[in-house]
Design a protein around this motif. Sequence first.
Motif, PDB file in Angstrom:
ATOM      1  N   CYS A   1       0.832  -1.214   0.000  1.00  0.00           N
ATOM      2  CA  CYS A   1       0.000   0.000   0.000  1.00  0.00           C
ATOM      3  C   CYS A   1       0.863   1.260   0.000  1.00  0.00           C
ATOM      4  O   CYS A   1       0.559   2.237  -0.705  1.00  0.00           O
ATOM      5  CB  CYS A   1      -0.921   0.013   1.213  1.00  0.00           C
ATOM      6  N   THR A   2       1.934   1.254   0.792  1.00  0.00           N
ATOM      7  CA  THR A   2       2.787   2.439   0.888  1.00  0.00           C
ATOM      8  C   THR A   2       3.410   2.784  -0.459  1.00  0.00           C
ATOM      9  O   THR A   2       3.443   3.957  -0.865  1.00  0.00           O
ATOM     10  CB  THR A   2       3.878   2.214   1.947  1.00  0.00           C
ATOM     11  N   GLN A   3       3.907   1.774  -1.161  1.00  0.00           N
ATOM     12  CA  GLN A   3       4.454   2.007  -2.498  1.00  0.00           C
ATOM     13  C   GLN A   3       3.447   2.714  -3.383  1.00  0.00           C
ATOM     14  O   GLN A   3       3.744   3.704  -4.067  1.00  0.00           O
ATOM     15  CB  GLN A   3       4.836   0.664  -3.130  1.00  0.00           C
ATOM     16  N   ASN A   4       2.204   2.241  -3.383  1.00  0.00           N
ATOM     17  CA  ASN A   4       1.213   2.776  -4.302  1.00  0.00           C
ATOM     18  C   ASN A   4       0.691   4.145  -3.875  1.00  0.00           C
ATOM     19  O   ASN A   4       0.375   4.981  -4.725  1.00  0.00           O
ATOM     20  CB  ASN A   4       0.083   1.766  -4.479  1.00  0.00           C
ATOM     21  N   VAL A   5       0.625   4.396  -2.572  1.00  0.00           N
ATOM     22  CA  VAL A   5       0.281   5.744  -2.127  1.00  0.00           C
ATOM     23  C   VAL A   5       1.374   6.724  -2.550  1.00  0.00           C
ATOM     24  O   VAL A   5       1.085   7.839  -3.001  1.00  0.00           O
ATOM     25  CB  VAL A   5       0.061   5.780  -0.608  1.00  0.00           C
ATOM     26  N   LEU A   6       2.631   6.322  -2.429  1.00  0.00           N
ATOM     27  CA  LEU A   6       3.721   7.183  -2.870  1.00  0.00           C
ATOM     28  C   LEU A   6       3.664   7.450  -4.368  1.00  0.00           C
ATOM     29  O   LEU A   6       3.929   8.573  -4.828  1.00  0.00           O
ATOM     30  CB  LEU A   6       5.070   6.577  -2.492  1.00  0.00           C
ATOM     31  N   LEU A   7       3.314   6.433  -5.150  1.00  0.00           N
ATOM     32  CA  LEU A   7       3.156   6.644  -6.590  1.00  0.00           C
ATOM     33  C   LEU A   7       2.034   7.646  -6.874  1.00  0.00           C
ATOM     34  O   LEU A   7       2.171   8.515  -7.742  1.00  0.00           O
ATOM     35  CB  LEU A   7       2.855   5.318  -7.290  1.00  0.00           C
ATOM     36  N   ALA A   8       0.932   7.529  -6.131  1.00  0.00           N
ATOM     37  CA  ALA A   8      -0.174   8.460  -6.312  1.00  0.00           C
ATOM     38  C   ALA A   8       0.237   9.872  -5.918  1.00  0.00           C
ATOM     39  O   ALA A   8      -0.033  10.842  -6.641  1.00  0.00           O
ATOM     40  CB  ALA A   8      -1.378   8.000  -5.497  1.00  0.00           C
ATOM     41  N   ALA A   9       0.908  10.001  -4.782  1.00  0.00           N
ATOM     42  CA  ALA A   9       1.320  11.325  -4.311  1.00  0.00           C
ATOM     43  C   ALA A   9       2.359  11.944  -5.236  1.00  0.00           C
ATOM     44  O   ALA A   9       2.300  13.146  -5.545  1.00  0.00           O
ATOM     45  CB  ALA A   9       1.877  11.226  -2.893  1.00  0.00           C
ATOM     46  N   ALA A  10       3.317  11.143  -5.695  1.00  0.00           N
ATOM     47  CA  ALA A  10       4.395  11.669  -6.533  1.00  0.00           C
ATOM     48  C   ALA A  10       3.873  12.274  -7.826  1.00  0.00           C
ATOM     49  O   ALA A  10       4.505  13.164  -8.411  1.00  0.00           O
ATOM     50  CB  ALA A  10       5.404  10.559  -6.842  1.00  0.00           C
ATOM     51  N   GLN A  11       2.707  11.804  -8.293  1.00  0.00           N
ATOM     52  CA  GLN A  11       2.195  12.261  -9.580  1.00  0.00           C
ATOM     53  C   GLN A  11       0.976  13.175  -9.470  1.00  0.00           C
ATOM     54  O   GLN A  11       0.674  13.901 -10.415  1.00  0.00           O
ATOM     55  CB  GLN A  11       1.852  11.040 -10.452  1.00  0.00           C
ATOM     56  N   CYS A  12       0.290  13.151  -8.318  1.00  0.00           N
ATOM     57  CA  CYS A  12      -0.959  13.908  -8.200  1.00  0.00           C
ATOM     58  C   CYS A  12      -0.970  14.943  -7.081  1.00  0.00           C
ATOM     59  O   CYS A  12      -1.798  15.851  -7.108  1.00  0.00           O
ATOM     60  CB  CYS A  12      -2.139  12.951  -8.002  1.00  0.00           C
ATOM     61  N   ALA A  13      -0.119  14.799  -6.072  1.00  0.00           N
ATOM     62  CA  ALA A  13      -0.133  15.749  -4.954  1.00  0.00           C
ATOM     63  C   ALA A  13       0.727  16.960  -5.283  1.00  0.00           C
ATOM     64  O   ALA A  13       1.692  16.868  -6.053  1.00  0.00           O
ATOM     65  CB  ALA A  13       0.390  15.073  -3.690  1.00  0.00           C
ATOM     66  N   PRO A  14       0.438  18.120  -4.692  1.00  0.00           N
ATOM     67  CA  PRO A  14       1.328  19.279  -4.855  1.00  0.00           C
ATOM     68  C   PRO A  14       2.719  18.962  -4.309  1.00  0.00           C
ATOM     69  O   PRO A  14       2.850  18.240  -3.306  1.00  0.00           O
ATOM     70  CB  PRO A  14       0.638  20.365  -4.016  1.00  0.00           C
ATOM     71  N   VAL A  15       3.738  19.495  -4.944  1.00  0.00           N
ATOM     72  CA  VAL A  15       5.106  19.202  -4.524  1.00  0.00           C
ATOM     73  C   VAL A  15       5.329  19.593  -3.064  1.00  0.00           C
ATOM     74  O   VAL A  15       5.992  18.868  -2.313  1.00  0.00           O
ATOM     75  CB  VAL A  15       6.116  19.935  -5.440  1.00  0.00           C
ATOM     76  N   GLU A  16       4.758  20.713  -2.643  1.00  0.00           N
ATOM     77  CA  GLU A  16       4.976  21.159  -1.269  1.00  0.00           C
ATOM     78  C   GLU A  16       4.340  20.225  -0.244  1.00  0.00           C
ATOM     79  O   GLU A  16       4.680  20.270   0.945  1.00  0.00           O
ATOM     80  CB  GLU A  16       4.443  22.581  -1.077  1.00  0.00           C
ATOM     81  N   ALA A  17       3.418  19.350  -0.677  1.00  0.00           N
ATOM     82  CA  ALA A  17       2.791  18.404   0.249  1.00  0.00           C
ATOM     83  C   ALA A  17       3.575  17.098   0.375  1.00  0.00           C
ATOM     84  O   ALA A  17       3.295  16.297   1.269  1.00  0.00           O
ATOM     85  CB  ALA A  17       1.365  18.098  -0.206  1.00  0.00           C
ATOM     86  N   LEU A  18       4.543  16.864  -0.491  1.00  0.00           N
ATOM     87  CA  LEU A  18       5.225  15.576  -0.524  1.00  0.00           C
ATOM     88  C   LEU A  18       5.952  15.225   0.780  1.00  0.00           C
ATOM     89  O   LEU A  18       5.988  14.047   1.157  1.00  0.00           O
ATOM     90  CB  LEU A  18       6.195  15.525  -1.707  1.00  0.00           C
ATOM     91  N   PRO A  19       6.565  16.168   1.507  1.00  0.00           N
ATOM     92  CA  PRO A  19       7.234  15.777   2.756  1.00  0.00           C
ATOM     93  C   PRO A  19       6.329  15.054   3.745  1.00  0.00           C
ATOM     94  O   PRO A  19       6.788  14.146   4.460  1.00  0.00           O
ATOM     95  CB  PRO A  19       7.735  17.111   3.310  1.00  0.00           C
ATOM     96  N   ALA A  20       5.063  15.403   3.810  1.00  0.00           N
ATOM     97  CA  ALA A  20       4.160  14.725   4.737  1.00  0.00           C
ATOM     98  C   ALA A  20       3.975  13.265   4.340  1.00  0.00           C
ATOM     99  O   ALA A  20       3.934  12.372   5.209  1.00  0.00           O
ATOM    100  CB  ALA A  20       2.813  15.440   4.780  1.00  0.00           C
TER     101      ALA A  20
END
Length: 460
Positions: free
Chosen positions: A203-222
Motif C-alpha cells: 500500500c505504501t508504495q502505491n500511495v507514494l506513486l499516487a502522491a508523486a504524480q498527483c499531490a502538490p510538490v509542497e505536500a510531498l514531505p508529509a
Amino acid sequence: MQRMTPRFDAMRPTLYPPYRDRAAWQALPGAARWQAAGQAALRDAAAVPQLPLSLWLQFTQNGDRARWEHAYFARRRTLCALAMAEAVTGDGSYLPAIADAAWAICEESAWQLPAHNSYIRDTPQLPLPDVTRPIVDLFAAETGALLATVYGLLGAALDEYAPGLAARLQHEVERRILTPYRTEHFWWMGRDDEPMCNWTPWCTQNVLLAAAQCAPVEALPAYVGQAAYSLDCFLKDYGPDGCCSEGAQYYRHAALTMFNALDLLCKIAPGVFDDIWAEPKIKNMAEYIVNMHIAGPYYLNFADCSPLAGARGVREYLFGKRVGSLPLMTLAAHDWAETLRTPDPDRLHHPDDSEGINLFYHLQTALAEQEVTAFALRASPAAPGDVWYPSVGILVCRRGAYALGAKAGSNADSHNHNDVGSVTLYKNGAPLLIDVGVETYSKKTFSPQRYEIWTMQSGW
C-alpha cells in the motif's frame, strides 16, 4: 527512517519519459510487444465484465470473492495494456478506449475489494461500501497508483480528447487515496509494535506513486514522513536474516514492493534515505527469493503460497542492482529472458489474478528491458547452497539431485498453514514430496473458520 517529517527539498520525481518524447518511447526494444498487447486489449475491451451490485453482494451472501475480483482486475489490466500501447505508439488511437476505462473506474462506488470492506483490522466486512468514507486497502491503493500514472503519463493527451478528464482522474485519486491517507489511520500504516505484513509496503508504495504524480510538490514531505514510519513498522517484523514468513509467492508483494517504496523515497527526498541500500538486512530480504528457488518455475512453498511463485523479472533485477546482489540480478535476468522466449499460457508466471494491473511496473519493465536482457547474456547463474533462516525456522538443504525445505519455528506466522514440521522435497528440479498450497481465497480463508479448510490443517 523516522516518523517525523524529515527536512528536505521535495522533488517531483521523473519516473518515465514524457509522452511527447516520441524518440524515447519508440526506441524501446519491447515496443512491438506492448503494441500487440494493446491491440488485444482493444478487441477485448467490450467483453470486460461489469461490476454490478449483485456481484459485490456475492461475498456477503456466499463467501465468493473470486467473481468480483476477476471482473475488477480485468478492467484494470485492460487499462494498463491500452496505456502502454498508447505510450509506445503515440498516435492517439488508444485514447478513446483509455478514457472509457479510466472513466469507468472513476465511476465505481468503491475501489476496495468486498473482502477488505472494513475499517478495523480483523473485523467482519461491511455489506456495502460507504462512499463518503473511502477505504485504502491493497487494491484501492493499486487503483490510485494506476490512475495517477495514467494521469501523469497521458493526462495532457486525454484532455485533448476529453477536456477535463485529467482533472477528474486527479480528483478521484485525491478523494479516495491521498485525503484518507492524510486524515485516517489504516492498520497497515503501522502503530507502535502492532505486527505488519505485505500490506504495509504494498500500500505504501502505491500511495507514494499516487502522491508523486498527483499531490502538490509542497505536500510531498508529509507523505514521505508517514511512508518512512510505515516501512520501519514493516521492517521491525523481519529478522536480520531477511526471511519472508509469508512465503515465496508473497515476496513480490512484500520485499519487492518495499524496494519500490524505498526507491520512490530516494527519488522524492534526494540524499535522505540513500544509506538504506547498504543495510545487510535489506540485501538479505532481496536475496530470500534466490534461496527459495528450486528450478524453472518451482519454489519451496510454505503458508498461503503455490510452488509456482511467479517468474522473476525487471523489478527483481533492479532490486538486486540497488543492493549489489549478483545472484538476484542473475536469476531475475534469466527468468525475464526465458519469459520473453516462451510466454507461458498456463499462467505459471502469473500466479495472481491481480497480475498486470500496475502500470508503473509495466513502465519499469519497458524502460529497463534492454539492460536486463543484455545482462542475461553475460551472467551465468550459480546454484544456491544451504541456508538456515532462524527468524522463521526455515531450513533449505541441497544434496546432488535433491533439494529439501523444512519448517520449524512457529505457527504464528502470517498466512500460516500449521506448517511447523512440514517437509517439501524436490528431485532434479521436480516436485517429489509436496505441500499442496492454498485454494482460491474465499470469505472463509481469513475468518475464524480458516483452519476448517483441509489445506490449512497439519494432518494433510
